[in-house]
Motif scaffolding. Structure first.
Motif, PDB file in Angstrom:
ATOM      1  N   VAL A 171       0.818  -1.228   0.000  1.00 29.10           N
ATOM      2  CA  VAL A 171       0.000   0.000   0.000  1.00 29.10           C
ATOM      3  C   VAL A 171       0.839   1.260   0.000  1.00 29.10           C
ATOM      4  CG1 VAL A 171      -2.252  -0.610   0.917  1.00 29.10           C
ATOM      5  CG2 VAL A 171      -0.324  -0.373   2.471  1.00 29.10           C
ATOM      6  N   ARG A 187      -6.081  -4.708  -3.376  1.00 28.38           N
ATOM      7  CA  ARG A 187      -5.015  -5.002  -2.425  1.00 28.38           C
ATOM      8  C   ARG A 187      -5.148  -6.430  -1.909  1.00 28.38           C
ATOM      9  NH1 ARG A 187      -4.279  -1.943   3.455  1.00 28.38           N
ATOM     10  NH2 ARG A 187      -2.466  -3.152   4.157  1.00 28.38           N
ATOM     11  N   GLU A 197      -1.730   0.206   7.824  1.00 30.99           N
ATOM     12  CA  GLU A 197      -2.905   1.053   7.607  1.00 30.99           C
ATOM     13  C   GLU A 197      -2.545   2.206   6.696  1.00 30.99           C
ATOM     14  OE1 GLU A 197      -5.840   1.883  10.180  1.00 30.99           O
ATOM     15  OE2 GLU A 197      -5.641   0.083  11.431  1.00 30.99           O
ATOM     16  N   GLU A 203      -4.646   3.708  -0.288  1.00 25.66           N
ATOM     17  CA  GLU A 203      -5.434   2.474  -0.166  1.00 25.66           C
ATOM     18  C   GLU A 203      -6.012   2.079  -1.523  1.00 25.66           C
ATOM     19  OE1 GLU A 203      -5.996  -0.497   0.936  1.00 25.66           O
ATOM     20  OE2 GLU A 203      -6.114   0.260   2.989  1.00 25.66           O
ATOM     21  N   SER A 207     -10.046  -4.665  -1.002  1.00 23.71           N
ATOM     22  CA  SER A 207      -9.051  -5.560  -0.421  1.00 23.71           C
ATOM     23  C   SER A 207      -9.560  -6.991  -0.447  1.00 23.71           C
ATOM     24  CB  SER A 207      -8.765  -5.168   1.029  1.00 23.71           C
ATOM     25  OG  SER A 207      -8.120  -3.922   1.068  1.00 23.71           O
TER      26      SER A 207
END
Ligand SMILES: [Mg+2]
Length: 215
Positions: A171, A187, A197, A203, A207
């Motif tokens: 990321v 992701r 994070e 981002e 995901s």
């Protein structure tokens, strides 16, 4: 036709398996010099990496056996980088490449270009993707997050970024450069960044835990 692009390390195969494969090559190289069985040396390096990371592994093994020199550390590094690795795809990556075999598939990966090329060869990926883009071949400034090779893929396939999906694990750099251009991003939550994070810019659009979720 939609285009699917994959990162390599920790997306299609576990990068740590490359590291361990390299340690075994270095162990074979050092064994006659240190008069220690290669398996013992390899096990020591693997254990050392697990605790301290890979930064000092060659220094440590040489020191431990009273043979440290700058030249030998350099020789270990050369052996590591030049070795022909033994690698296997993650099982879900294997299934994913088979499932999407009729799609235009690509790889985009950063890192030492000869090292990355040997990984692609070891994983037998050349026959399964249209091209593996090693960003290093276009200059260091073309490493992710630079979108250059992604734009090359669009041109080659005659598609817009919206039709291209990139699947990666990092990321910090995999998505931030291409998202503003309209590329779709996925992701995969594994490897060193699985629990990292990220802010909204870094981002991905979505995901997943396994490439089996790509349908
Ligand atoms: Mg990666």
């Amino acid at each position: 036709m939609p285009v699917l692009v994959f990162d390599l390390d920790d997306t299609l195969y576990p990068e740590l398996s490359y590291v361990h494969s390299g340690f075994r090559a270095v162990a074979d190289f050092l064994s006659p010099l240190l008069e220690v069985p290669a398996e013992t040396l390899a096990a020591g390096m693997i254990a050392d990496e697990a605790v301290q990371g890979r930064g000092q592994v060659f220094d440590n093994v040489l020191r431990q056996h009273g043979k440290w020199s700058k030249a030998l550390v350099a020789a270990c590094l050369r052996t590591y980088r030049q070795h022909r690795p033994t690698l296997s795809l993650y099982p879900d990556a294997e299934r994913c490449l088979t499932r999407f075999a009729d799609w235009p598939l690509y790889i985009v990966t950063d890192g030492h270009k000869e090292v990355q090329a040997r990984k692609v060869a070891a994983l037998h990926l050349a026959s399964r993707v249209r091209h593996a883009y090693l960003t290093n071949r276009y200059g260091r400034h073309r490493a992710k997050p630079d979108p250059h090779v992604f734009q090359l893929i669009c041109r080659r396939e005659g598609v817009t970024p919206e039709e291209v999906t990139y699947v990666g694990d990092n990321v910090r750099k995999d998505f931030v450069g291409i998202k503003p251009l309209g590329f779709k991003t996925v992701r995969i939550l594994r490897g060193n960044y699985a629990h990292y994070e990220a802010d909204a810019a870094h981002e991905a659009d979505r995901s997943i835990h396994s490439l089996d979720e790509l349908v």
